[in-house]
Design a protein around this motif. Sequence first.
Motif, short mmCIF file in Angstrom:
data_model
loop_
_atom_site.label_atom_id
_atom_site.label_comp_id
_atom_site.label_asym_id
_atom_site.label_seq_id
_atom_site.Cartn_x
_atom_site.Cartn_y
_atom_site.Cartn_z
N SER A 56 0.84 -1.20 0.00
CA SER A 56 0.00 0.00 0.00
C SER A 56 0.87 1.25 0.00
O SER A 56 1.92 1.28 0.62
CB SER A 56 -0.90 0.02 1.23
OG SER A 56 -1.82 -1.04 1.15
N GLY A 57 0.39 2.27 -0.69
CA GLY A 57 1.08 3.55 -0.76
C GLY A 57 0.15 4.69 -0.42
O GLY A 57 -1.02 4.48 -0.08
N LYS A 58 0.67 5.91 -0.54
CA LYS A 58 -0.11 7.09 -0.19
C LYS A 58 -1.28 7.31 -1.16
O LYS A 58 -2.40 7.61 -0.74
CB LYS A 58 0.82 8.32 -0.22
CG LYS A 58 0.17 9.59 0.25
CD LYS A 58 1.17 10.71 0.34
CE LYS A 58 1.32 11.34 -1.03
NZ LYS A 58 2.08 12.57 -1.06
N ASP A 59 -1.03 7.16 -2.46
CA ASP A 59 -2.05 7.45 -3.47
C ASP A 59 -2.58 6.20 -4.18
O ASP A 59 -3.31 6.31 -5.15
CB ASP A 59 -1.49 8.40 -4.54
CG ASP A 59 -1.12 9.74 -3.96
OD1 ASP A 59 -1.84 10.21 -3.06
OD2 ASP A 59 -0.11 10.31 -4.40
N TYR A 61 -1.33 1.77 -4.70
CA TYR A 61 -0.60 0.60 -4.25
C TYR A 61 0.34 0.11 -5.36
O TYR A 61 0.21 0.51 -6.51
CB TYR A 61 -1.56 -0.53 -3.85
CG TYR A 61 -2.46 -1.00 -4.96
CD1 TYR A 61 -2.09 -2.05 -5.80
CD2 TYR A 61 -3.69 -0.39 -5.19
CE1 TYR A 61 -2.93 -2.48 -6.83
CE2 TYR A 61 -4.53 -0.81 -6.20
CZ TYR A 61 -4.15 -1.87 -7.01
OH TYR A 61 -4.97 -2.28 -8.03
N SER A 78 -2.43 3.98 -9.33
CA SER A 78 -3.00 5.11 -8.61
C SER A 78 -4.03 5.80 -9.50
O SER A 78 -3.97 5.70 -10.73
CB SER A 78 -1.93 6.11 -8.19
OG SER A 78 -1.46 6.83 -9.30
#
Length: 118
Positions: A56-59, A61, A78
């Motif tokens: 998982s990432g900020k914007d 995955y 994203s």
Amino acid sequence: MKPIFFCGALLLLTACDSTPAKQAAGDTTAVVKDVQPVENEKPVKEVTGKVKAIVSGKDGYTAKIVSDDGKEYAATVSHANLKDPTQYRTVKEGDRVTVKGDSWMMGQEEQITVRELR
């Protein structure tokens, strides 16, 4: 001598003036501008395979995908990078997906910035 010098200087200044107003008026004086080189586009790759892992990432995955020929890719998904943001969906380990996007290398791992998710 002064009138000749003055006329020469005036002529030189007039000949060197290439303002936008003169250009719009039909002045054909050449204007040279520095041109920045265009960055090469990244190659586009389409990969179909099984999702091995999700990070998982900020914007969005990054999905680690193993293609049918056994090669591993890191596909970053994203909303902002998709051509059609309505294609965005979260996938899970074991899902079979097809991604298409810009391909590039980071170290030994091939990355794909996903533009289409199917």
